[in-house]
Design an enzyme around this catalytic site. Structure first.
Site: not given
Ligand code: DGL
Length: 256
Positions: A10, A43, A74-75, A151, A184-185
């Site tokens: 990721d 993103g 997902n990105t 993050e 997913t974050h």
């Protein structure tokens, strides 16, 4: 049987939400997680940049001997899963926003999707959402700024709630009854999201579906592991602070 690790990547710590679900379903597998947090967030990057980084991450995991790769982003999945599958022989599992279960179960006919700009603008997301558009209304919001905060270890408090209110209020006004977490974050800020959404709105994430899909693929390919003492190795190419914050177990974290 194959005791090689399952590789996961990721742009940062988001994929850990996927790792936890897969580990629960497959307790005898070794895992190797790569957080490309030096290049986070993905993103707002171009499709080309996302493809280049995803190819590099996959190559890195394959060089470490992974038998399958989960694109826990997902990105990355929506922008290049077919390129990754074409480029390598190893099986890939990709994480995509759970639009289908939301669209199938909605009673109000309105669902919300909170994802990154890269996911919402991708062809794959366009195709999937178009499949359901005639039956239901999808209210999409680009959660710009959320990944950076997560993050940086901000998972709750007024700063992140203020941002979430901006994204979720238009969805609430549109009477959504399902919210798809298309990044997913975002399960990492579930508590803050729940504080804002009305109690009837169901929050959907992809962890369980990805775990089932991974199990199916390793069984179909005859590469099931049987480790009595499985290993969980985490790697990042930036700071390890964010991984340390969310990994409560004593997993090994390496900076490369
Ligand atoms: N976890 C990634 C996803 O699911 C985050 C994207 C980003 O780095 O912006 O899309």
């Amino acid at each position: 049987m194959n005791n090689a690790p399952i590789g996961i990547f990721d742009s940062g710590i988001g994929g850990v939400t996927i790792f936890k679900s897969v580990k629960k379903l497959l307790p005898k597998e070794n895992f190797l997680y790569f957080s490309d947090n030096l290049n986070s967030p993905y993103g707002n990057k171009s499709k080309k940049e996302i493809q280049t980084l995803s190819l590099k991450n996959s190559e890195w995991l394959l060089n470490k001997g992974c038998k399958i790769i989960i694109v826990a982003c997902n990105t990355a999945t929506t922008n290049c899963i077919s390129l990754l599958r074409k480029s390598f022989k190893t099986p890939f599992v990709g994480v995509e926003p759970a639009i289908k279960p939301a669209a199938t179960n909605t009673k109000t006919g309105n669902i919300g999707v909170l994802a990154t700009k890269g996911t919402l603008n991708s062809n794959l997301f366009g195709i999937t959402s178009n499949d359901y558009c005639s039956k239901i209304k999808i209210i999409e919001k680009n959660g710009d700024g959320l990944v950076e905060m997560i993050e940086n270890g901000i998972l709750n408090g007024t700063e992140i709630e203020k941002l979430l209110i901006k994204f979720l209020n238009p969805m609430i006004k549109s009477n959504i009854d399902h919210l798809v977490l298309g990044c997913t974050h975002f399960p990492l800020i579930n508590d803050s999201i729940k504080k804002i959404l009305p109690g009837n709105v169901k929050i959907l994430e992809s962890g369980e579906a990805i775990a089932k899909q991974t199990k199916k693929i390793i069984m179909d390919n005859n590469i099931v592991g049987n480790n009595t003492n499985p290993t969980y190795n985490f790697y990042c190419n930036g700071s390890d602070n964010s991984l340390k914050k969310i990994l409560t177990d004593n997993f090994k974290i390496n900076i490369i």
